[in-house]
Write a protein that holds these residues in place. Structure first.
Motif, PDB file in Angstrom:
ATOM      1  N   TYR A   1      -2.761  -7.243 -11.028  1.00  0.00           N
ATOM      2  CA  TYR A   1      -1.960  -7.032  -9.823  1.00  0.00           C
ATOM      3  C   TYR A   1      -2.632  -7.558  -8.580  1.00  0.00           C
ATOM      4  O   TYR A   1      -2.007  -7.658  -7.532  1.00  0.00           O
ATOM      5  CB  TYR A   1      -1.580  -5.555  -9.648  1.00  0.00           C
TER       6      TYR A   1
ATOM      7  N   CYS B   1     -11.570  -0.142  -4.502  1.00  0.00           N
ATOM      8  CA  CYS B   1     -11.242   0.116  -5.911  1.00  0.00           C
ATOM      9  C   CYS B   1     -12.373   0.938  -6.501  1.00  0.00           C
ATOM     10  O   CYS B   1     -13.532   0.534  -6.464  1.00  0.00           O
ATOM     11  CB  CYS B   1     -11.101  -1.184  -6.688  1.00  0.00           C
ATOM     12  N   GLY B   2     -12.029   2.099  -7.020  1.00  0.00           N
ATOM     13  CA  GLY B   2     -13.044   2.993  -7.562  1.00  0.00           C
ATOM     14  C   GLY B   2     -13.781   2.413  -8.753  1.00  0.00           C
ATOM     15  O   GLY B   2     -14.991   2.153  -8.683  1.00  0.00           O
ATOM     16  N   PRO B   3     -13.081   2.184  -9.865  1.00  0.00           N
ATOM     17  CA  PRO B   3     -13.773   1.704 -11.058  1.00  0.00           C
ATOM     18  C   PRO B   3     -14.556   0.420 -10.809  1.00  0.00           C
ATOM     19  O   PRO B   3     -15.706   0.307 -11.216  1.00  0.00           O
ATOM     20  CB  PRO B   3     -12.635   1.461 -12.048  1.00  0.00           C
TER      21      PRO B   3
ATOM     22  N   SER C   1     -10.651  -5.484  -5.363  1.00  0.00           N
ATOM     23  CA  SER C   1     -10.023  -5.062  -4.122  1.00  0.00           C
ATOM     24  C   SER C   1     -10.884  -4.006  -3.456  1.00  0.00           C
ATOM     25  O   SER C   1     -11.550  -3.213  -4.110  1.00  0.00           O
ATOM     26  CB  SER C   1      -8.626  -4.520  -4.374  1.00  0.00           C
TER      27      SER C   1
ATOM     28  N   CYS D   1      -6.945   2.064  -2.129  1.00  0.00           N
ATOM     29  CA  CYS D   1      -7.229   0.680  -2.506  1.00  0.00           C
ATOM     30  C   CYS D   1      -6.033  -0.216  -2.172  1.00  0.00           C
ATOM     31  O   CYS D   1      -4.888   0.233  -2.167  1.00  0.00           O
ATOM     32  CB  CYS D   1      -7.573   0.579  -3.987  1.00  0.00           C
TER      33      CYS D   1
ATOM     34  N   LYS E   1      -5.688   6.715 -10.073  1.00  0.00           N
ATOM     35  CA  LYS E   1      -4.549   6.441  -9.191  1.00  0.00           C
ATOM     36  C   LYS E   1      -3.255   6.365  -9.983  1.00  0.00           C
ATOM     37  O   LYS E   1      -2.200   6.751  -9.507  1.00  0.00           O
ATOM     38  CB  LYS E   1      -4.755   5.117  -8.447  1.00  0.00           C
ATOM     39  N   PHE E   2      -3.331   5.841 -11.210  1.00  0.00           N
ATOM     40  CA  PHE E   2      -2.117   5.742 -12.015  1.00  0.00           C
ATOM     41  C   PHE E   2      -1.689   7.107 -12.542  1.00  0.00           C
ATOM     42  O   PHE E   2      -0.545   7.309 -12.909  1.00  0.00           O
ATOM     43  CB  PHE E   2      -2.314   4.778 -13.186  1.00  0.00           C
TER      44      PHE E   2
ATOM     45  N   PRO F   1      -4.210  -2.653  -3.659  1.00  0.00           N
ATOM     46  CA  PRO F   1      -2.988  -2.787  -4.471  1.00  0.00           C
ATOM     47  C   PRO F   1      -2.071  -1.555  -4.417  1.00  0.00           C
ATOM     48  O   PRO F   1      -0.849  -1.708  -4.505  1.00  0.00           O
ATOM     49  CB  PRO F   1      -3.517  -3.021  -5.889  1.00  0.00           C
ATOM     50  N   VAL F   2      -2.642  -0.375  -4.278  1.00  0.00           N
ATOM     51  CA  VAL F   2      -1.792   0.811  -4.180  1.00  0.00           C
ATOM     52  C   VAL F   2      -1.044   0.800  -2.848  1.00  0.00           C
ATOM     53  O   VAL F   2       0.138   1.131  -2.769  1.00  0.00           O
ATOM     54  CB  VAL F   2      -2.605   2.105  -4.363  1.00  0.00           C
TER      55      VAL F   2
ATOM     56  N   GLU G   1     -10.584  -1.800 -16.964  1.00  0.00           N
ATOM     57  CA  GLU G   1     -11.920  -2.315 -16.639  1.00  0.00           C
ATOM     58  C   GLU G   1     -12.580  -2.838 -17.901  1.00  0.00           C
ATOM     59  O   GLU G   1     -13.324  -3.805 -17.872  1.00  0.00           O
ATOM     60  CB  GLU G   1     -12.813  -1.240 -16.037  1.00  0.00           C
TER      61      GLU G   1
ATOM     62  N   CYS H   1      -6.518   4.451 -14.595  1.00  0.00           N
ATOM     63  CA  CYS H   1      -7.306   4.724 -13.399  1.00  0.00           C
ATOM     64  C   CYS H   1      -6.712   5.998 -12.802  1.00  0.00           C
ATOM     65  O   CYS H   1      -5.498   6.201 -12.902  1.00  0.00           O
ATOM     66  CB  CYS H   1      -7.187   3.554 -12.428  1.00  0.00           C
TER      67      CYS H   1
ATOM     68  N   HIS I   1      -8.139  -7.396 -11.760  1.00  0.00           N
ATOM     69  CA  HIS I   1      -6.870  -6.768 -12.134  1.00  0.00           C
ATOM     70  C   HIS I   1      -5.707  -7.725 -11.918  1.00  0.00           C
ATOM     71  O   HIS I   1      -5.642  -8.372 -10.876  1.00  0.00           O
ATOM     72  CB  HIS I   1      -6.648  -5.519 -11.290  1.00  0.00           C
TER      73      HIS I   1
HETATM   74  S1  SF4 Z   1      -8.188   0.282 -10.769  1.00  0.00           S
HETATM   75 FE1  SF4 Z   1      -8.925   0.005  -8.681  1.00  0.00          FE
HETATM   76  S2  SF4 Z   1      -7.448  -1.299  -7.708  1.00  0.00           S
HETATM   77 FE2  SF4 Z   1      -6.489  -0.470  -9.536  1.00  0.00          FE
HETATM   78  S3  SF4 Z   1      -5.415   1.340  -8.826  1.00  0.00           S
HETATM   79 FE3  SF4 Z   1      -7.410   1.991  -9.558  1.00  0.00          FE
HETATM   80  S4  SF4 Z   1      -8.668   1.994  -7.721  1.00  0.00           S
HETATM   81 FE4  SF4 Z   1      -6.868   0.806  -7.239  1.00  0.00          FE
END
Ligand code: SF4
Ligand code: SF4
Lengths: 383, 320
Positions: B191, B267-269, B264, B53, B90-91, B55-56, B240, B88, B189
């Motif tokens: 960011y 973005c999964g969620p 973005s 995504c 990703k975090f 932002p990452v 979310e 998420c 989001h």
């Molecule tokens: S919530 Fe969406 S934009 Fe944010 S890090 Fe996760 S996948 Fe990427």
């Protein structure tokens, strides 16, 4: 009430069996087809994950055939799967279908909701009866998993091309007809014997590839273009990182796969020290285990935009480099074509063969793996 | 003096006061990367996997920008911030993703924050982080208290309606107390929204159009919980939930005239939550403009769409 469900590998057999035991009317949606995918893609958000789209297609086709109740797994995150059912419910309601969605939450996190959802499926049955039925159907599905696993190990050595696939169908039929527990036991034995009797040429040269990645893609042959058969026919011995009953089963020991979640987490630790939802950590950990076990390479399947697998994909190149271990990531979505996929697989297999010729045999790979600085690879048996 | 770099991306936009105050009070010099610019953006794009995504990807760019200037990089693993839900995926994997891609990074500080493990664990995480720099427990405790205070001041200002970017980047907030013009809810989001390079100057554009911007940051936590409690399926992503909760609040209380929902690409969620948000907005008859941004988005296209949307909102408002 007429209940329907999405396709995923042999989950159809499991649910068919379960609903029969529970005296529930059900409709099996038409098998996955390009039409299913088209339907799902048309109505799902563009960037939703691929499995959501295909299973949405199943639901639409099931509803069109007269189903009025949908059953779907839930979840508690962090990956998107847990929100599939609710998203699909909203989409289907917007499309004007009238139905009820039964969301089955994972028993570990929501034991009461889990039972409740099956009470909704079979209101007339007692909880004890439901529980018993689930157990028996589950044990049957587990046999199915063992059959699948065995098929992967036999196919590369078969003397007569195509015999394994044919015999597998027979074995599944045997199992499908078994109903009582004693019958299931018997069918298991017969089915496995049947597979064992396939003439094999163990002297044949062969490659060993591990399959890892997101469970839906690994389990559903239609969306992965029958990858296992394809590779098996290229004389490749396969082991898969996910089996249905390991995935839905209550223990983390993964009896079918034979590698426990703890071992996987340990193996992944130097590269990914936390779970990330879905099969992200399994992918990383199992890849390292496969490398250690002397496999020639790993093929990693992921749906486009899949979050856990994307994290894995970001890490795999480093593992590949550190361990000198070939890894091929294949990304799937509705635009993936079979031809392109085969080309990539063939190139990968070529690479593995040339590595063997150069003497970069899996054995040496293990030595290199041992030299890796942060790796502590002890504890797995070598095959 | 030891320097620690905090990349200006992702959860920087949520917890910077907490992190930076804590580290500074341990006698550390905190360095942040500059606001996203073309160089940072492109470096991130070129380094991250293409399907990641936006932002990452941008975050990767900030890491690369900082890596040669600092002794440590601060990239926490934020698993859960409220026990009931995750952030998420990703975090959860961020520090590992970063480590895998770059060989020349300074050591990474990656404390794991997992509220599912309780408040004790939370204190302990800070304590262990502090112990890396000082043996003085009292100093760590003091730094922690100051950090908490800084964060709650920040949160309070956000609740008052100040824009996050104005607070963090020292912009000027116009006085819009008795506003009679258009009010637009900007959901998404932080960011994405508050990174002006990523959001293609969305905030500035809205300000120029003389609209009052309302963001989810100004909706109290209580309301968010209340609005999302009755959803058929609980949201298990905190951020979310904040987006959905604030939108539901705006819908019910008619706080805004229309909603711009920034998501973005990849973005999964959001790809799933989008369905929920569109569904609910439709039920309330609220105009909603989903705006997906990716690395190819251009400002011109954005402006056209935004203007059309604002015109529509203005017409609706006049008719009422
Ligand atoms: S919530 Fe969406 S934009 Fe944010 S890090 Fe996760 S996948 Fe990427
Ligand atoms: S594992 Fe990947 S594809 Fe499956 S639900 Fe999660 S994000 Fe989607």
């Amino acid at each position: 009430m007429k209940i329907t469900f999405p396709h995923m590998g042999h989950i159809e057999f499991l649910l068919k069996d379960l609903f029969t035991r529970l005296d529930v009317d059900f409709i099996i949606p038409p098998p996955n087809s390009t039409e299913t995918i088209k339907l799902g893609v048309r109505h799902a958000p563009e960037l939703a994950c691929y499995p959501l789209k295909v299973t949405l297609g199943n639901f639409i086709e099931g509803l069109e055939k007269g189903a009025d109740t949908l059953i779907m797994a839930g979840g508690v995150g962090p990956c998107r799967f847990g929100y599939y059912a609710e998203t699909q419910r909203r989409i289907l309601k917007q499309l004007g279908y009238s139905f009820e969605m039964i969301r089955v939450e994972p028993p570990a996190a929501h034991p009461i909701q889990f039972i409740k959802s099956f009470k909704r499926v079979a209101p007339k049955k007692k909880i004890r009866e439901i529980w018993k039925a689930i157990k028996v159907s589950f044990s049957k599905a587990q046999v199915m998993d063992f059959i699948e696993k065995k098929v992967l190990a036999i196919r590369p050595f078969e003397v007569n091309k195509g015999e394994t696939t044919k015999t597998k169908k027979k074995a599944i039929k045997l199992l499908d007809q078994a109903f009582l527990e004693s019958e299931i036991e018997k069918a298991k034995e017969e089915a496995l014997n049947l597979l064992d009797s396939i003439p094999q040429d163990k002297e044949k040269p062969f490659l060993k590839i591990g399959l890892v990645g997101e469970f839906y893609l690994l389990l559903e042959p239609f969306v992965n273009f029958d990858l296992e058969e394809l590779l098996g026919n290229m004389d490749i011995y396969l082991e898969r990182g996910v089996y249905l009953t390991d995935w839905i089963g209550p223990s983390s020991k993964n009896p079918v796969m034979g590698v426990s979640n703890e071992e996987i987490a340990q193996a992944a630790f130097p590269y990914l020290s936390h779970f990330v939802g879905g099969e992200g950590r399994q992918t990383v950990g199992h890849t390292i285990i496969f490398a250690y076990q002397g496999f020639d390479g790993v093929i990693h399947l992921m749906p486009f935009t899949c979050m856990p697998e994307l994290i894995a994909k970001s890490i795999l190149p480093k593992i590949s480099q550190d361990l000198d271990f070939p890894i091929l990531t294949l990304v799937f979505d509705e635009q993936t074509g079979k031809a392109g996929l085969i080309t990539r697989i063939e190139a990968f297999v070529e690479l593995l063969i040339s590595r063997r010729r150069k003497g970069l045999s899996p054995k040496r790979l293990i030595k290199i793996a041992y030299r890796g600085d942060s790796l502590e690879l002890t504890g797995w048996k070598r095959r | 003096m030891t320097t620690v770099g905090i990349p200006r991306g992702l959860l920087y936009y949520k917890y910077y006061p907490l992190w930076s105050t804590f580290l500074e009070n341990l006698g550390i010099q905190v360095v942040t990367s500059p606001s996203t610019n073309k160089k940072i953006f492109l470096r991130g794009l070129n380094t991250a996997e293409s399907e990641v995504c936006l932002p990452v990807k941008v975050f990767y760019g900030h890491v690369l920008e900082l890596k040669d200037q600092v002794d440590f990089l601060f990239i926490p693993r934020i698993v859960s911030v409220e026990g009931k839900a995750y952030t998420c995926p990703k975090f959860l994997g961020l520090p590992d993703m970063i480590k895998a891609v770059e060989n020349t990074l300074p050591p990474i500080l990656n404390p794991t924050f997992n509220a599912k493990k309780g408040i004790r664990e939370y204190y302990l995480t800070f304590y262990n982080l502090g112990r890396k720099f000082t043996q003085n427990s009292i100093k760590i405790a003091q730094a922690f208290l100051k950090a908490r205070k800084a964060q709650s001041t920040f949160n309070r200002n956000l609740l008052k309606g100040e824009l996050l970017s104005d607070i963090l980047e020292g912009g000027k907030a116009p006085n819009q107390d008795n506003w009679s013009g258009l009010r637009v809810g900007l959901a998404g989001h932080p960011y994405n929204i508050f990174d002006s390079y990523v959001s293609l100057n969305l905030i500035k554009k809205l300000k120029e159009k003389e609209v009052k911007i309302v963001t989810g940051e100004s909706v109290p936590h209580r309301r968010i919980e209340k609005e999302t409690k009755h959803l058929p399926k609980k949201l298990f992503w905190t951020y979310e939930k904040e987006v959905v909760g604030s939108i539901l609040y705006w819908l019910k209380e008619k706080v805004v005239d229309g909603i711009v929902y920034l998501l973005s690409f990849a973005c999964g969620p959001d790809s799933l939550i989008q369905v929920l948000i569109e569904d609910e907005s439709k039920k309330f008859g609220m105009p909603l403009m989903p705006l997906t941004i990716d690395e190819h988005s251009g400002e011109a296209g954005l402006v056209t769409r935004l203007e059309a949307f604002l015109d529509m909102l203005a017409r609706r408002k006049r008719r009422k």
